[in-house]
Design a protein around this motif. Structure first.
Motif, mmCIF file in Angstrom:
data_model
loop_
_atom_site.group_PDB
_atom_site.id
_atom_site.type_symbol
_atom_site.label_atom_id
_atom_site.label_comp_id
_atom_site.label_asym_id
_atom_site.label_seq_id
_atom_site.Cartn_x
_atom_site.Cartn_y
_atom_site.Cartn_z
ATOM 1 N N VAL A 1 92.622 -11.218 30.743
ATOM 2 C CA VAL A 1 93.000 -10.282 30.443
ATOM 3 C C VAL A 1 92.253 -9.554 30.412
ATOM 4 C CG1 VAL A 1 95.453 -10.870 30.385
ATOM 5 C CG2 VAL A 1 93.567 -11.166 28.756
ATOM 6 N N PRO A 2 92.003 -8.185 30.564
ATOM 7 C CA PRO A 2 90.789 -7.184 29.533
ATOM 8 C C PRO A 2 90.549 -7.383 27.981
ATOM 9 C CG PRO A 2 92.498 -5.995 30.335
ATOM 10 C CD PRO A 2 93.325 -7.055 30.284
ATOM 11 N N VAL A 3 89.769 -7.214 27.146
ATOM 12 C CA VAL A 3 89.334 -7.340 25.650
ATOM 13 C C VAL A 3 88.705 -6.008 25.456
ATOM 14 C CG1 VAL A 3 89.575 -8.607 23.963
ATOM 15 C CG2 VAL A 3 89.482 -9.624 25.621
ATOM 16 N N PHE A 4 89.385 -5.139 25.409
ATOM 17 C CA PHE A 4 88.871 -3.720 24.441
ATOM 18 C C PHE A 4 88.532 -3.671 22.984
ATOM 19 C CE2 PHE A 4 91.231 -2.503 27.703
ATOM 20 C CZ PHE A 4 90.051 -2.262 29.412
ATOM 21 N N ALA A 5 87.064 -3.109 22.380
ATOM 22 C CA ALA A 5 86.978 -3.006 21.020
ATOM 23 C C ALA A 5 86.284 -2.726 20.217
ATOM 24 C CB ALA A 5 86.431 -5.089 20.755
ATOM 25 N N ILE A 6 86.398 -1.568 19.075
ATOM 26 C CA ILE A 6 85.414 -0.817 18.721
ATOM 27 C C ILE A 6 85.474 -1.209 17.147
ATOM 28 C CG2 ILE A 6 87.495 1.341 18.857
ATOM 29 C CD1 ILE A 6 85.469 3.187 18.523
ATOM 30 N N GLY A 7 84.368 -0.231 16.326
ATOM 31 C CA GLY A 7 84.188 -0.435 15.150
ATOM 32 C C GLY A 7 83.452 -1.863 14.859
ATOM 33 N N ASN A 8 83.420 -2.123 12.968
ATOM 34 C CA ASN A 8 82.947 -3.177 12.694
ATOM 35 C C ASN A 8 83.284 -4.790 13.847
ATOM 36 O OD1 ASN A 8 82.338 -4.915 11.018
ATOM 37 N ND2 ASN A 8 82.136 -3.498 9.448
ATOM 38 N N GLY A 9 82.481 -5.255 13.565
ATOM 39 C CA GLY A 9 82.285 -6.705 14.201
ATOM 40 C C GLY A 9 82.481 -6.701 15.689
ATOM 41 N N ALA A 10 82.802 -4.891 16.161
ATOM 42 C CA ALA A 10 83.305 -5.177 17.716
ATOM 43 C C ALA A 10 82.461 -6.139 19.087
ATOM 44 C CB ALA A 10 83.520 -3.434 17.876
ATOM 45 N N HIS A 11 81.205 -5.882 18.366
ATOM 46 C CA HIS A 11 80.700 -6.345 20.227
ATOM 47 C C HIS A 11 80.446 -7.793 19.933
ATOM 48 C CE1 HIS A 11 77.421 -7.803 16.788
ATOM 49 N NE2 HIS A 11 76.554 -8.328 17.667
ATOM 50 N N GLU A 12 81.060 -8.680 19.039
ATOM 51 C CA GLU A 12 81.484 -9.919 19.267
ATOM 52 C C GLU A 12 82.562 -10.043 19.858
ATOM 53 O OE1 GLU A 12 80.782 -12.675 18.146
ATOM 54 O OE2 GLU A 12 79.276 -11.401 16.563
ATOM 55 N N PHE A 13 83.201 -9.081 20.665
ATOM 56 C CA PHE A 13 84.158 -8.941 21.552
ATOM 57 C C PHE A 13 83.331 -8.514 23.393
ATOM 58 C CE2 PHE A 13 86.576 -8.202 17.690
ATOM 59 C CZ PHE A 13 87.148 -9.984 18.302
ATOM 60 N N CYS A 14 82.401 -8.738 23.461
ATOM 61 C CA CYS A 14 81.618 -8.789 24.273
ATOM 62 C C CYS A 14 81.433 -10.108 25.104
ATOM 63 C CB CYS A 14 80.334 -8.271 24.559
ATOM 64 S SG CYS A 14 79.292 -7.608 26.193
ATOM 65 N N VAL B 1 91.105 -4.149 18.116
ATOM 66 C CA VAL B 1 91.006 -4.478 19.245
ATOM 67 C C VAL B 1 92.395 -4.791 19.954
ATOM 68 C CG1 VAL B 1 91.046 -7.424 20.360
ATOM 69 C CG2 VAL B 1 89.405 -7.319 17.485
ATOM 70 N N VAL B 2 91.706 -4.848 21.590
ATOM 71 C CA VAL B 2 92.857 -4.384 22.718
ATOM 72 C C VAL B 2 92.911 -5.794 23.052
ATOM 73 C CG1 VAL B 2 94.093 -3.271 23.981
ATOM 74 C CG2 VAL B 2 92.660 -1.757 21.464
ATOM 75 N N THR B 3 93.839 -6.258 23.372
ATOM 76 C CA THR B 3 93.904 -7.283 25.154
ATOM 77 C C THR B 3 95.013 -7.086 25.082
ATOM 78 O OG1 THR B 3 92.766 -8.814 25.625
ATOM 79 C CG2 THR B 3 94.262 -8.992 23.099
ATOM 80 N N ALA B 4 95.369 -8.400 25.653
ATOM 81 C CA ALA B 4 97.054 -8.576 26.902
ATOM 82 C C ALA B 4 97.089 -10.453 26.284
ATOM 83 C CB ALA B 4 96.630 -8.449 28.057
ATOM 84 N N ASP B 5 98.428 -10.887 26.500
ATOM 85 C CA ASP B 5 98.583 -12.056 26.118
ATOM 86 C C ASP B 5 98.408 -12.428 28.119
ATOM 87 O OD1 ASP B 5 101.054 -10.547 27.100
ATOM 88 O OD2 ASP B 5 102.794 -11.496 25.842
ATOM 89 N N HIS B 6 98.726 -11.933 28.938
ATOM 90 C CA HIS B 6 98.790 -12.204 30.241
ATOM 91 C C HIS B 6 99.091 -11.258 31.157
ATOM 92 C CE1 HIS B 6 103.520 -11.485 30.306
ATOM 93 N NE2 HIS B 6 103.106 -12.540 29.320
ATOM 94 N N GLU B 7 98.386 -11.003 32.206
ATOM 95 C CA GLU B 7 99.055 -10.189 33.742
ATOM 96 C C GLU B 7 99.989 -10.791 34.057
ATOM 97 O OE1 GLU B 7 99.198 -7.877 36.840
ATOM 98 O OE2 GLU B 7 99.492 -10.178 36.805
ATOM 99 N N CYS B 8 101.512 -9.936 34.525
ATOM 100 C CA CYS B 8 102.734 -9.875 35.047
ATOM 101 C C CYS B 8 102.404 -9.078 36.413
ATOM 102 C CB CYS B 8 103.266 -9.494 33.972
ATOM 103 S SG CYS B 8 105.283 -9.794 34.373
ATOM 104 N N GLY B 9 103.037 -9.598 37.246
ATOM 105 C CA GLY B 9 103.738 -8.911 38.682
ATOM 106 C C GLY B 9 102.299 -9.053 40.099
ATOM 107 N N GLY B 10 101.153 -9.587 39.283
ATOM 108 C CA GLY B 10 100.322 -9.217 40.632
ATOM 109 C C GLY B 10 100.333 -8.245 40.755
ATOM 110 N N LEU B 11 100.152 -7.265 40.204
ATOM 111 C CA LEU B 11 99.779 -6.015 40.416
ATOM 112 C C LEU B 11 98.556 -5.666 41.092
ATOM 113 C CD1 LEU B 11 100.557 -3.378 40.611
ATOM 114 C CD2 LEU B 11 99.415 -3.070 38.416
ATOM 115 N N ALA B 12 98.757 -5.009 42.464
ATOM 116 C CA ALA B 12 97.731 -5.342 43.156
ATOM 117 C C ALA B 12 96.940 -3.839 43.536
ATOM 118 C CB ALA B 12 97.511 -5.930 44.266
ATOM 119 N N LEU B 13 96.192 -2.522 43.295
ATOM 120 C CA LEU B 13 95.494 -1.331 43.672
ATOM 121 C C LEU B 13 95.468 -1.134 45.222
ATOM 122 C CD1 LEU B 13 94.315 -0.025 39.962
ATOM 123 C CD2 LEU B 13 96.909 -0.363 40.823
#
Ligand code: ZN
Length: 486
Positions: free
Chosen positions: A451-464, A319-331
């Protein structure tokens, strides 16, 4: 293939078709190979034995996308190749815009708390158990990795409980009592009241059965089955260098993850938390190129876990995620409207922090003229070098702004000293490059965007889906069956 819809009945049919198609795409995106949910207790399907939890501090969606700018053409980040993605809200119990302690508590324990609190209730009466502590209780080995100091808020939330993130000695000493198997990455200046900031914490760790080592060679010789605290070469805050500034050969987040896997792998499984802690720091400084390199560096650690996953696909959850965004970054940046040249961030060769240190030396030596400073702008930021890219051209107004900033920096009262606010010349150089790239920032603080959450593997689809940051921990506890109560 054009087929004209002529009646309301056909229209309705068409709508249903679209809905079914959309649902199919949704299910496909969230339920393809490598994401299957383990069966509930009693079923034959096993819970994942190896759990990786990656936290990019300050890593919003824009930071992830920005990192593409410094990758070679055709390369993509590993995390965005994961089959499942979701989104998590980050609000703290007492503030809309969270901080790393409250957000870390949510991600580590599944509970909201107040700003600054480490894995405790908001009234500080109750310790919240972290997923790492639950994993240890279950008999799994546990590793905690960060490229900032190991007593910093995010890692602390997994092994310590404290009324304030600033209680560094109290936090650091809980590494020793945690019983965890592996602490890797940055240092901890836990001044444990004896006036020897380095000595006593190391002794406490050794007394608790930890082998304390530093550097690549020592880490490569570390053996499975022992408990370790390992750190790389750290700066005055206990953190490893920014990826953009790092010397070849320095230990990286990927190294600490790779060796962590080697040391933690065993029949009863493991849990490993890996924090990319300096994405946040570079965002606070509104230093886009450094942010991009930090995200790529963090992704390198994820790649190590992914290699392990490929060998143990049914037994691993990442599972990959973040605690918060920082800076109000805009592309996107107002002056450029719909134009972007994000790739020119590649021409920045060092962090704003390192450039500020250079400017401090100029102030001391008093031997750097403005033309020399402009040369440095070209060498370290590409600015003014139109051979590299025409987007790097400096207008007369921009040169004047640089001259004014240089003059301000060379004033010994300002020059390179006040990094909190920013050395004037460094800030001007980074700002010009960011704006020419088409990158904007709204703040030097955190923001409340999910923040985004990315997941792969056993049980990953729970993070959709879309959920709260506390749910990320709850899902991990549930999927890996870390608690009897759930
Ligand atoms: Zn921060």
């Amino acid at each position: 293939m054009a087929r004209y819809v002529t009646s309301s009945r056909q229209n309705r049919y068409r709508s249903i078709q679209v809905l079914v198609l959309a649902a199919a795409v949704f299910i496909t995106a969230c339920g393809i190979a490598g994401t299957q949910r383990p069966g509930k207790a009693g079923s034959s399907t096993e819970a994942p034995k190896y759990v990786f939890y990656f936290i990019g501090d300050g890593m919003g969606v824009a930071q992830v996308k920005l990192a593409d700018a410094v990758l070679d053409d055709g390369e993509t980040l590993e995390m965005i190749s994961f089959p499942v993605s979701g989104m998590a809200a980050t609000q703290a119990e007492n503030r809309y815009i969270t901080g790393s302690a409250a957000a870390g508590t949510a991600l580590a324990t599944g509970h909201k708390t107040t700003i600054g609190t480490i894995a405790k209730s908001s009234d500080h009466s109750t310790d919240f158990t972290s997923v790492a502590e639950m994993a240890r209780e279950k008999g799994m080995r546990v590793g905690i990795v960060s490229n900032v100091s190991i007593d910093h808020a995010t890692p602390a939330c997994f092994y310590a409980h404290a009324d304030s993130r600033k209680m560094y000695p109290e936090i650091a000493v809980q590494m020793a009592s945690s019983g965890f198997d592996y602490f890797g990455g940055g240092y901890a200046f836990g001044d444990l009241d004896d006036g020897k900031p380095l000595g006593k914490l190391v002794e406490v760790m050794k007394d608790s059965g930890y082998t304390v080592i530093q550097g690549r060679e020592a880490l490569s010789k570390a053996v499975s089955g022992r408990k370790y605290w390992v750190f790389g070469s750290y700066d005055g805050s206990g953190a490893l260098d920014y990826a953009i500034d790092r010397d070849d050969g320095s230990l990286t987040l990927a190294d600490f993850t790779k060796h962590g896997i080697r040391l933690l792998e065993n029949d009863r499984g493991f849990f490993m938390m890996v924090e990319g802690g300096k994405i946040d720091w570079a965002c606070h400084a509104n230093d886009a190129a450094t942010v991009a390199h930090e995200v790529v560096d963090f992704d390198g650690a994820i790649e190590q876990a992914l290699e392990f996953y490929r060998r143990h696909p049914d037994e691993t959850l990442i599972v990959v995620t973040a605690d918060h965004e920082c800076g109000g970054l805009a592309l996107g940046y107002a002056d450029k409207a719909y134009e972007s040249d994000i790739g020119i961030l590649r021409y920045q060769k060092l962090s704003a922090q390192d450039f500020t240190a250079k400017v401090s030396q100029w102030v001391e030596r008093k031997n750097v003229t403005f033309p020399m400073a402009l040369d440095s702008a070209s060498v370290y930021f590409g600015l003014g070098n139109i051979q590299l890219d025409s987007a790097l051209a400096l207008s007369p107004e921009e040169k004047k702004a640089l001259r004014d900033a240089y003059a301000e920096s060379m004033n010994a009262d300002n020059g390179g000293q006040a990094y909190g606010k920013g050395d004037p010349l460094t800030v001007m150089l980074v700002t010009l490059l960011n704006h020419k790239a088409g990158v904007g920032w709204t703040t030097g603080a955190h923001t409340a965007v999910p923040v985004p959450v990315f997941a792969i593997g056993n049980g990953a689809h729970e993070f959709c889906g879309v959920y709260d940051n506390t749910d990320v921990a709850k899902k991990i506890i549930d999927i890996a069956r870390l608690s009897e109560e759930r």
